[in-house]
Structures are given as structure tokens and as C-alpha cells.
Design an enzyme around this catalytic site. Structure first.
Site, short mmCIF file in Angstrom:
data_model
loop_
_atom_site.label_atom_id
_atom_site.label_comp_id
_atom_site.label_asym_id
_atom_site.label_seq_id
_atom_site.Cartn_x
_atom_site.Cartn_y
_atom_site.Cartn_z
N CYS A 1 18.38 2.30 6.01
CA CYS A 1 18.76 1.16 5.17
C CYS A 1 17.97 -0.12 5.48
O CYS A 1 17.77 -0.93 4.59
CB CYS A 1 20.26 0.90 5.29
SG CYS A 1 21.25 2.25 4.64
N LYS B 1 20.48 8.46 -5.61
CA LYS B 1 20.22 7.06 -5.98
C LYS B 1 18.79 6.85 -6.45
O LYS B 1 17.90 7.66 -6.17
CB LYS B 1 20.51 6.16 -4.79
CG LYS B 1 19.67 6.44 -3.56
CD LYS B 1 20.20 5.61 -2.41
CE LYS B 1 19.66 6.11 -1.07
NZ LYS B 1 20.29 5.44 0.05
N ARG C 1 29.82 -4.03 -2.88
CA ARG C 1 28.47 -4.60 -3.00
C ARG C 1 28.28 -5.13 -4.41
O ARG C 1 28.64 -4.47 -5.38
CB ARG C 1 27.50 -3.45 -2.72
CG ARG C 1 26.06 -3.83 -2.63
CD ARG C 1 25.23 -2.57 -2.40
NE ARG C 1 25.41 -1.98 -1.08
CZ ARG C 1 25.11 -0.70 -0.79
NH1 ARG C 1 24.66 0.10 -1.72
NH2 ARG C 1 25.27 -0.24 0.42
N ARG D 1 20.05 1.38 -8.65
CA ARG D 1 20.70 0.37 -7.81
C ARG D 1 20.18 -1.03 -8.17
O ARG D 1 19.41 -1.20 -9.11
CB ARG D 1 20.43 0.68 -6.34
CG ARG D 1 20.86 2.09 -5.90
CD ARG D 1 22.36 2.22 -5.88
NE ARG D 1 22.80 3.50 -5.34
CZ ARG D 1 22.97 3.78 -4.04
NH1 ARG D 1 22.69 2.89 -3.12
NH2 ARG D 1 23.41 4.96 -3.66
N CYS E 1 21.33 5.05 12.00
CA CYS E 1 21.10 6.47 11.70
C CYS E 1 19.77 6.58 10.96
O CYS E 1 19.17 5.56 10.60
CB CYS E 1 22.27 7.04 10.87
SG CYS E 1 22.12 6.78 9.09
FE1 SF4 Z 1 22.63 4.63 8.52
FE2 SF4 Z 1 22.48 2.84 6.52
FE3 SF4 Z 1 24.78 3.23 7.85
FE4 SF4 Z 1 22.72 2.02 9.01
S1 SF4 Z 1 23.92 1.27 7.28
S2 SF4 Z 1 24.00 3.57 9.94
S3 SF4 Z 1 20.98 3.17 8.17
S4 SF4 Z 1 23.70 4.70 6.55
#
Ligand code: SF4
Length: 561
Positions: free
Chosen positions: A479, A208, A71, A140, A475
Site C-alpha cells: 500500500c 481493483k 475511505r 478506485r 505486509c
Molecule cells: Fe498490508 Fe496495506 Fe495492510 Fe499495510 S495497509 S499491512 S500494506 S494491506
């Protein structure tokens, strides 16, 4: 009676203390061509350098194929055309031939094998950008308002964001040594063993740390989801100060009520000359008071929630040498990006381009990756701005370049007007499978199809032109900021999602869990009656999320968090 033993520090704390330069054995690992992956501890250090080790989860049945995610650190998401061109080349040469725009105005490369990692990171540094601190227990990528549409003060705010990004960067020399020189530093040498970062100390942050700047009434980067937010106060196109927001964050864990999404508190106003001091003050409060014994409880939001606003005000005043004044009134109205061609406040043009799921690629009729590369090569004065909604703005376009850029994009099937449907434009997904190791369910590969299905339901109910912010994540880590959406699907298991309703368009309200588990084939049938009631019962101009919050969710039995 013996005193209770202090709780044990996490393993991450132990390894940071043992190797405070964060060098690990990363350089030694990639200098041996036989290696295809890093050790578990090096994988933790790698994050500070901007990379995660992953494996292709689609291939697990036939064996483990290690791949890296890398990133960029791109303050405010602003890139020159030349820098964008470098990233494009690197994605083709070392990655999976796509560029993934992130919700933190950055670009991720996916699918990089170990041997490609160093040349890729080195080339990013040669383009005068970096990957240092793009991940890890540090500050970040700093977010800044991307659109030049509203006020000339954006330039002042962006300059402050850049200043803060630089001031909060860790100072370890290991980054240069690994990625530029290719040299493994001696972790036992006294100067390395005893290294103490002037800002972060020897063990960095407990987790973070996220910083964002915003200019009301536009909240196009969901300011309240950040650990530290600067809400610009602008008078007559001039920046006169910031309202300070602290303690936001999205991440939570399924079935663990001690973890939760939280909106930041706005705790006072200060003048812009103190922006770096205030940023350092809030960061060091996290450093000193964050929980280093439990990474699920280590974000600044828990410090703010548990110690309170007065504690934060006193600590900021003391550490920054200021006296926070009462908040200056402001209002947020939208979190959306402006798509299509618009005039900037300085008279130049800019183009907001919708990037489906943030993935710049050549697919089907639209060769967006190739088209943007040609724009970058042919129009070097154009600025590429990444938005926190995972879109791209081409800024600083002159009147005479507007038409040729339009023609070029059209030649590769990239639309500049009526770019997508209203539901797609308001949607966002995290990457999840096959690259993210934490994904419990599909997200990026799943949401576009689900939106098409929900569009049909909306069309049937006469809601076809209704904007509804829909987000998904694989999950609960959040994000794609799902807990701000009007409808959110948060992965629980393959084909199963927790469903959240009730966020709003201005990004000022968390949604609430409605169904703990919903199977993919049931989604239309479950949502149809809710949308039908909304169509019938809503107040004039009321949005779906607002109606859910005002009416529907209050009638529902409490669902598990
Ligand atoms: Fe979970 Fe982030 Fe991975 Fe998506 S990108 S599955 S929100 S850790």
C-alpha cells in the site's frame, strides 16, 4: 480424453453474481441495533461502498472489538475547505479523532463502530463527496497532480482526471438506498437480481483498478505503479495529449513468485478528447481478460505481462476507436512533494505541509488537526489538496491570507519551514497494525522511530543531509508503494522485515529484495556497512538507490522473493 474442467471462480465472483447491486444485507445489518459487525459476505460488499470491517488488533487478547475503516472518494485529492471541515468533524465524532491521508489522495477514517458508519457516510455524501468505489473490485480513487507549481495545464489534466473518475463510477442504486435512505433493497426482486452495470457488467472487475494522471517531469504519484496511467504531454502550458501507460501494480505475496510488483508499460500516444474512451477501454480489458479464478493473479498487470504490449495496443485501439501513435518523449525527475510556501503558476500561493505517516492528529507540541480545522473554517477559499505522498497542500492562498495562515499554524505548533528532517520527508508507511487485518508487522507506528535510528547512522557516516527514500509496509501488499523505495521494509512477522534496496528518485525503477528476513534490532548493524561503502564508493551526486542498483545488489546472492 475428457477436456479439463474450467477453474473454479473465486467466492467473491459468486457473491457478486448473486447480488449484482452489491447491496448484500448491509442496510438490514445496521438497522438492527444489536449488531456490532457484518457477515463475511457483507464485508466483501462493504468494500465497494468504501469501507473495510476490521478489529482492533491491540485488543484481541481481551476479545474482539469490531471497527470500520471508511475511505472517501476524492478525485485528485482536491477538497474545498468546507469539505475538509466536514471530514474533520466526522473524524472526531465517529472515528479515532485522526484523519489518515492515503497514498491514493484520499482520507481514511479509522476506528468507526458499526452504529457510526451510516451517519458518517451520509454526511460525506451531503458534503458532495462520496465513498462509493473507494475500495472493491472497481476503479478506485483517481490520482491527479496535486501541485500548482509547474504548469497551467494542471487544470486541464485535473479536469480530465475528474471526468474519468465520474465515467468509471459504478451505477448501482444500492449505494444511495443503503447510505442515504437507510433502506435494505429486496435482493430477490427481478430488477435487482438482474441488474447489470452498463460499464462493469454484472460481476464488476476481477480485482481493483487504479488510475493516475501525471505531468512530467514530476512523478509525484508514482505513475508506473498504476493499472492505467495518463502521462500528460504539455506544450506551451497546453495539454496536447497523453502517453498511455498500462499494467503497473505493487501487490505481491511472500514466497509466491507467481506474484510480483510490476511497472506499467507505455504503449502509445493519443489526444485528450479520447481520454474517457481510452479509460473505459483499458478498464474493460481488465473486466474481460482478468483472472477470476485466483485473486492473487487477478490484477490487470498479469494480463499485460502475459498477453503483451501488442495485445493491449490492439484492444485499446479497437475498444476506444483510436489508433495509438508512437510515444511522445518525456522524462521523470522526481517523486517528491514541494514542502513550504511556494508561488503557484497563477500567482497565488500554496503551502506544502508534511504530514508524518499521513496521520493528521493533535500530538505533542503540534496540534495539526486543530490547526487545519481552523484554517478550513477561517479561509473558505483555500483548497485542501491531498498528495499521493500522504501530505497536504493548501492551495489558492492569496497574498493577504498567507501571513495569517502562517500565524494560525504556528499557534498550534505546526511548522511551515524546515518542517522535518530530510529522511522523514522522503518516508512513507502504510497503516498496518492495529487496524489492518493483513498486517504482519508494525509499519506506521514503527517507521518514524526507525528513521531516527537510521538518521544517526547516516550522521555518523557523513550522510546526514542525504535524501534516501525509505518506506515500510506491514505486509507485501504494497500500500505504501515499497517496491519503488531506495530502502523498503516489508513486514514478514512481528519485528521482522524483508529488506528491499535500489529504487530511484524519479519512480521509474523497481527495487530488489536484499534480505529475506531482518530482525528489528539488527537493522542498523546490517545497513551501516552498506551505507559506509556507499559513502566511500559512490560517484559524484549518486543516490543510495542508484548505487545499490549499479554496484551493491549485483554482488549479492539472490534472495528469496
Ligand atoms: Fe498490508 Fe496495506 Fe495492510 Fe499495510 S495497509 S499491512 S500494506 S494491506
Amino acid at each position: 480424453m475428457s477436456a479439463e474442467a474450467p477453474a473454479k471462480l473465486t467466492h467473491n465472483e459468486e457473491i457478486k453474481a448473486a447480488i449484482p447491486t452489491l447491496a448484500g444485507t448491509i442496510a438490514a445489518t445496521f438497522n438492527d441495533p444489536a449488531n456490532d459487525h457484518f457477515s463475511d459476505d457483507d464485508n466483501q460488499f462493504l468494500k465497494f461502498h468504501g469501507s473495510y470491517q476490521q478489529d482492533d488488533r491491540d485488543l484481541r487478547k481481551t476479545g474482539k472489538k469490531y471497527i470500520m475503516m471508511i475511505r472517501g472518494r476524492i478525485p485528485g485529492g482536491v477538497m474545498t475547505a468546507k469539505q475538509y471541515g466536514v471530514f474533520d468533524t466526522l473524524a472526531s465524532k465517529y472515528g479515532n479523532n485522526t484523519l489518515r491521508i492515503t497514498t491514493r489522495q484520499s482520507i481514511q477514517f479509522h476506528g468507526v463502530v458499526l452504529s457510526g458508519l451510516r451517519p458518517l457516510v451520509k454526511a460525506i455524501n451531503e458534503s458532495l463527496l462520496s465513498t462509493l468505489a473507494a475500495c472493491g473490485d472497481v476503479n478506485r480513487n483517481v490520482l491527479a497532480p496535486p501541485t500548482p507549481a509547474y504548469t497551467k495545464a494542471r487544470e486541464q489534466v485535473y479536469a480530465d482526471a475528474h471526468k474519468v473518475a465520474m465515467a468509471l463510477a459504478p451505477e448501482t442504486k444500492a449505494y444511495h438506498s443503503i447510505w442515504i435512505d437507510g433502506v435494505q433493497i429486496d435482493n430477490d426482486a427481478a430488477e435487482n437480481k438482474n441488474f447489470v452495470d452498463p460499464l462493469y457488467g454484472a460481476t464488476y472487475l476481477p480485482r481493483k483498478f487504479k488510475v493516475a494522471f501525471v505531468i512530467p517531469p514530476v512523478n509525484d504519484l508514482d505513475l508506473y505503479t498504476n493499472c492505467l496511467g495518463f502521462i500528460a504531454v504539455v506544450e506551451n502550458d497546453n495539454l496536447i495529449g497523453y502517453n498511455l501507460a498500462v499494467g503497473g501494480g505493487m501487490g505481491r505475496s511472500h514466497g509466491n513468485e507467481a506474484t510480483y510488483a510490476r511497472l506499467a508499460d507505455v504503449i502509445g500516444f493519443f489526444t485528450p478528447d479520447k481520454v474517457v474512451e481510452v479509460a473505459k477501454a483499458v478498464l474493460t480489458i481488465h473486466r474481460d481478460f482478468g483472472d477470476r479464478t485466483d485473486r492473487k493473479h487477478a490484477r490487470l498487470k498479469y494480463v499485460v505481462a502475459e498477453r503483451g504490449v501488442k495485445f493491449m495496443q490492439d484492444e485499446v485501439n479497437k475498444r476506444a476507436g483510436i489508433t495509438l501513435a508512437p510515444n511522445t518523449p518525456y522524462k521523470f525527475t522526481t517523486t517528491a512533494d514541494l514542502l513550504g510556501w511556494r508561488k503557484a503558476v497563477d500567482g497565488s500561493w500554496f503551502l506544502g505541509l508534511f504530514v508524518s505517516m499521513g496521520r493528521v492528529k493533535d500530538a505533542g507540541g503540534a496540534k495539526m488537526k486543530t490547526a487545519l480545522r481552523h484554517v478550513a473554517d477561517a479561509f473558505q477559499g483555500v483548497e485542501f489538496r491531498l498528495t499521493a505522498n500522504q501530505n497536504i497542500i493548501l492551495a489558492n492562498v492569496s497574498e493577504e491570507d498567507k501571513h495569517p495562515i502562517n500565524m494560525l499554524l504556528a499557534a498550534y505548533g505546526v511548522k511551515t519551514e524546515n518542517q522535518t528532517t530530510i529522511l522523514h520527508a522522503a518516508s512513507m508507511a502504510c497503516p498496518s497494525l492495529p487496524t489492518c487485518g493483513l498486517g504482519l508487522a508494525e509499519s506506521e507506528r514503527y517507521l518514524p522511530g526507525l528513521i531516527d535510528r537510521l538518521q544517526k547512522v547516516c550522521d555518523d557516516l557523513g550522510l546526514g543531509s542525504e535524501e534516501i527514500i525509505i518506506r515500510s509496509t506491514g505486509c507485501p501488499n504494497g500500500c505504501a508503494r515499497p517496491y519503488m523505495a531506495e530502502i523498503a521494509f516489508v513486514g514478514k512477522a512481528p519485528g521482522r522485515y524483508q529488506v528491499w534496496l535500489g529504487g530511484n528518485a524519479s519512480g521509474t525503477r523497481l527495487n530488489r529484495v536484499w534480505k529475506d528476513v531482518m530482525k528489528d534490532p539488527d537493522i542498523e548493524n546490517e545497513l551501516r556497512p552498506v551505507l559506509a561503502r556507499f559513502a566511500k564508493e559512490r560517484n559524484a551526486n549518486e543516490r543510495f538507490g542508484d548505487w545499490c542498483d549499479r554496484v551493491f545488489l549485483n554482488e549479492q546472492p539472490a534472495a528469496a522473493n
